[in-house]
Design a protein around this motif. Structure first.
Motif, PDB file in Angstrom:
ATOM      1  N   ASP A  83       0.822  -1.216   0.000  1.00 18.88           N
ATOM      2  CA  ASP A  83       0.000   0.000   0.000  1.00 18.88           C
ATOM      3  C   ASP A  83       0.854   1.262   0.000  1.00 18.88           C
ATOM      4  OD1 ASP A  83      -2.374  -1.413  -0.067  1.00 18.88           O
ATOM      5  OD2 ASP A  83      -2.775  -1.217   2.087  1.00 18.88           O
ATOM      6  N   ASP A  84       1.981   1.225   0.696  1.00 19.14           N
ATOM      7  CA  ASP A  84       2.848   2.402   0.783  1.00 19.14           C
ATOM      8  C   ASP A  84       3.647   2.660  -0.493  1.00 19.14           C
ATOM      9  OD1 ASP A  84       2.038   2.986   3.337  1.00 19.14           O
ATOM     10  OD2 ASP A  84       3.805   2.123   4.317  1.00 19.14           O
ATOM     11  N   TYR A  85       4.059   1.609  -1.182  1.00 17.44           N
ATOM     12  CA  TYR A  85       5.026   1.794  -2.267  1.00 17.44           C
ATOM     13  C   TYR A  85       4.499   1.491  -3.665  1.00 17.44           C
ATOM     14  CZ  TYR A  85       8.478   2.440   1.340  1.00 17.44           C
ATOM     15  OH  TYR A  85       9.174   2.923   2.420  1.00 17.44           O
ATOM     16  N   VAL A  86       3.385   0.805  -3.796  1.00 12.54           N
ATOM     17  CA  VAL A  86       2.846   0.493  -5.127  1.00 12.54           C
ATOM     18  C   VAL A  86       1.636   1.384  -5.355  1.00 12.54           C
ATOM     19  CG1 VAL A  86       1.902  -1.301  -6.620  1.00 12.54           C
ATOM     20  CG2 VAL A  86       3.680  -1.887  -4.956  1.00 12.54           C
ATOM     21  N   HIS A  87       1.765   2.299  -6.304  1.00  9.79           N
ATOM     22  CA  HIS A  87       0.718   3.294  -6.522  1.00  9.79           C
ATOM     23  C   HIS A  87      -0.234   2.928  -7.656  1.00  9.79           C
ATOM     24  CE1 HIS A  87       2.709   5.711  -3.570  1.00  9.79           C
ATOM     25  NE2 HIS A  87       3.821   5.717  -4.270  1.00  9.79           N
ATOM     26  N   ALA A  88       0.166   2.029  -8.538  1.00  9.21           N
ATOM     27  CA  ALA A  88      -0.710   1.621  -9.647  1.00  9.21           C
ATOM     28  C   ALA A  88      -1.756   0.635  -9.121  1.00  9.21           C
ATOM     29  CB  ALA A  88       0.115   0.986 -10.753  1.00  9.21           C
ATOM     30  N   PRO A  89      -3.021   0.952  -9.252  1.00 10.05           N
ATOM     31  CA  PRO A  89      -4.075   0.092  -8.686  1.00 10.05           C
ATOM     32  C   PRO A  89      -4.062  -1.344  -9.222  1.00 10.05           C
ATOM     33  CG  PRO A  89      -5.005   2.177  -9.420  1.00 10.05           C
ATOM     34  CD  PRO A  89      -3.582   2.156  -9.874  1.00 10.05           C
ATOM     35  N   GLY A  90      -3.774  -1.525 -10.503  1.00  4.66           N
ATOM     36  CA  GLY A  90      -3.753  -2.861 -11.082  1.00  4.66           C
ATOM     37  C   GLY A  90      -2.632  -3.724 -10.515  1.00  4.66           C
ATOM     38  N   ILE A  91      -1.449  -3.147 -10.439  1.00  4.06           N
ATOM     39  CA  ILE A  91      -0.304  -3.885  -9.890  1.00  4.06           C
ATOM     40  C   ILE A  91      -0.532  -4.170  -8.416  1.00  4.06           C
ATOM     41  CG2 ILE A  91       2.169  -3.777  -9.401  1.00  4.06           C
ATOM     42  CD1 ILE A  91       2.466  -2.081 -11.950  1.00  4.06           C
ATOM     43  N   ARG A  92      -1.079  -3.186  -7.699  1.00  6.19           N
ATOM     44  CA  ARG A  92      -1.370  -3.392  -6.274  1.00  6.19           C
ATOM     45  C   ARG A  92      -2.362  -4.542  -6.097  1.00  6.19           C
ATOM     46  NH1 ARG A  92      -3.841   1.353  -4.108  1.00  6.19           N
ATOM     47  NH2 ARG A  92      -1.791   2.267  -4.049  1.00  6.19           N
ATOM     48  N   ALA A  93      -3.399  -4.601  -6.926  1.00  8.46           N
ATOM     49  CA  ALA A  93      -4.393  -5.665  -6.819  1.00  8.46           C
ATOM     50  C   ALA A  93      -3.760  -7.035  -7.091  1.00  8.46           C
ATOM     51  CB  ALA A  93      -5.542  -5.411  -7.794  1.00  8.46           C
ATOM     52  N   VAL A  94      -2.885  -7.116  -8.082  1.00 14.42           N
ATOM     53  CA  VAL A  94      -2.213  -8.384  -8.392  1.00 14.42           C
ATOM     54  C   VAL A  94      -1.314  -8.809  -7.230  1.00 14.42           C
ATOM     55  CG1 VAL A  94      -0.464  -9.450  -9.882  1.00 14.42           C
ATOM     56  CG2 VAL A  94      -2.324  -8.129 -10.893  1.00 14.42           C
ATOM     57  N   LEU A  95      -0.549  -7.869  -6.692  1.00 10.67           N
ATOM     58  CA  LEU A  95       0.357  -8.193  -5.584  1.00 10.67           C
ATOM     59  C   LEU A  95      -0.414  -8.607  -4.323  1.00 10.67           C
ATOM     60  CD1 LEU A  95       3.091  -5.439  -5.990  1.00 10.67           C
ATOM     61  CD2 LEU A  95       3.301  -7.892  -6.470  1.00 10.67           C
ATOM     62  N   VAL A  96      -1.473  -7.886  -4.000  1.00 10.32           N
ATOM     63  CA  VAL A  96      -2.266  -8.245  -2.819  1.00 10.32           C
ATOM     64  C   VAL A  96      -2.960  -9.592  -3.041  1.00 10.32           C
ATOM     65  CG1 VAL A  96      -4.250  -7.589  -1.391  1.00 10.32           C
ATOM     66  CG2 VAL A  96      -2.529  -5.879  -1.995  1.00 10.32           C
ATOM     67  N   GLY A  97      -3.421  -9.846  -4.253  1.00 10.86           N
ATOM     68  CA  GLY A  97      -4.014 -11.150  -4.562  1.00 10.86           C
ATOM     69  C   GLY A  97      -3.003 -12.276  -4.405  1.00 10.86           C
ATOM     70  N   ALA A  98      -1.785 -12.065  -4.906  1.00 15.56           N
ATOM     71  CA  ALA A  98      -0.724 -13.072  -4.756  1.00 15.56           C
ATOM     72  C   ALA A  98      -0.384 -13.260  -3.283  1.00 15.56           C
ATOM     73  CB  ALA A  98       0.512 -12.647  -5.544  1.00 15.56           C
ATOM     74  N   LEU A  99      -0.390 -12.174  -2.545  1.00 16.71           N
ATOM     75  CA  LEU A  99      -0.120 -12.248  -1.110  1.00 16.71           C
ATOM     76  C   LEU A  99      -1.180 -13.092  -0.405  1.00 16.71           C
ATOM     77  CD1 LEU A  99       1.671 -11.184   1.184  1.00 16.71           C
ATOM     78  CD2 LEU A  99       0.183  -9.181   1.285  1.00 16.71           C
ATOM     79  N   TRP A 100      -2.452 -12.924  -0.769  1.00 20.43           N
ATOM     80  CA  TRP A 100      -3.530 -13.732  -0.193  1.00 20.43           C
ATOM     81  C   TRP A 100      -3.328 -15.210  -0.506  1.00 20.43           C
ATOM     82  CZ3 TRP A 100      -7.152 -13.275   3.323  1.00 20.43           C
ATOM     83  CH2 TRP A 100      -7.558 -12.016   3.715  1.00 20.43           C
ATOM     84  N   VAL A 101      -2.945 -15.516  -1.733  1.00 20.88           N
ATOM     85  CA  VAL A 101      -2.717 -16.912  -2.121  1.00 20.88           C
ATOM     86  C   VAL A 101      -1.595 -17.523  -1.291  1.00 20.88           C
ATOM     87  CG1 VAL A 101      -1.902 -18.409  -4.011  1.00 20.88           C
ATOM     88  CG2 VAL A 101      -3.643 -16.659  -4.455  1.00 20.88           C
ATOM     89  N   VAL A 102      -0.493 -16.796  -1.139  1.00 25.19           N
ATOM     90  CA  VAL A 102       0.636 -17.290  -0.349  1.00 25.19           C
ATOM     91  C   VAL A 102       0.236 -17.455   1.115  1.00 25.19           C
ATOM     92  CG1 VAL A 102       2.945 -16.682   0.496  1.00 25.19           C
ATOM     93  CG2 VAL A 102       2.396 -16.400  -1.915  1.00 25.19           C
ATOM     94  N   ALA A 103      -0.461 -16.472   1.674  1.00 29.85           N
ATOM     95  CA  ALA A 103      -0.863 -16.540   3.082  1.00 29.85           C
ATOM     96  C   ALA A 103      -1.817 -17.711   3.324  1.00 29.85           C
ATOM     97  CB  ALA A 103      -1.522 -15.224   3.509  1.00 29.85           C
ATOM     98  N   ILE A 104      -2.788 -17.895   2.447  1.00 30.93           N
ATOM     99  CA  ILE A 104      -3.721 -19.016   2.599  1.00 30.93           C
ATOM    100  C   ILE A 104      -2.979 -20.335   2.456  1.00 30.93           C
ATOM    101  CG2 ILE A 104      -5.692 -20.177   1.517  1.00 30.93           C
ATOM    102  CD1 ILE A 104      -6.816 -17.323   0.988  1.00 30.93           C
ATOM    103  N   GLY A 105      -2.006 -20.386   1.541  1.00 30.50           N
ATOM    104  CA  GLY A 105      -1.196 -21.592   1.381  1.00 30.50           C
ATOM    105  C   GLY A 105      -0.409 -21.924   2.636  1.00 30.50           C
TER     106      GLY A 105
END
Length: 121
Positions: A83-105
């Motif tokens: 949230d602090d360093y990625v300002h592009a909404p699309g890239i932020r959504a992809v990164l947060v989505g990947a983060l959710w996948v890793v955390a759930i894993g």
């Protein structure tokens, strides 16, 4: 660029507060784990002693709590960095989505490991 707002549009107060709460909970469960492992048992730590303790539902619950706090704390920390360093909404959504996948894993693997532990005779 005055008036242009970066970030997710949220204040982040909830994330900030629960990052501290999960950090304190991690410290408590870590010290409890360390104390039990090194001071509450007689003699050296052996596989048999650890497995005998791990069949107890109370210890499984403690380890699951430790896992929940650790995964939440790590995921929330990485999300705040995104949230602090990625300002592009699309890239932020992809990164947060990947983060959710890793955390759930990680959470799934941790739960599977804790719940299925059985003492071998």
């Amino acid at each position: 660029m005055l008036g242009k707002s970066f970030g997710s549009g949220r204040s982040g107060a909830f994330d900030w507060f629960f990052q501290r709460v999960s950090g304190v909970a991690l410290l408590i469960t870590l010290f409890l784990h360390f104390w039990v492992l090194h001071y509450a048992t007689q003699g050296p730590v052996t596989y048999q002693k650890v497995m005998a303790r791990m069949v107890s539902p109370a210890w499984k619950a403690l380890d699951i709590a430790f896992l929940v706090f650790a995964v939440y704390h790590a995921m929330n920390g990485f999300k705040m960095i995104i949230d602090d360093y990625v300002h592009a909404p699309g890239i932020r959504a992809v990164l947060v989505g990947a983060l959710w996948v890793v955390a759930i894993g990680f959470f799934g693997l941790g739960i599977l490991t804790i719940v299925t532990l059985k003492v071998q005779a």
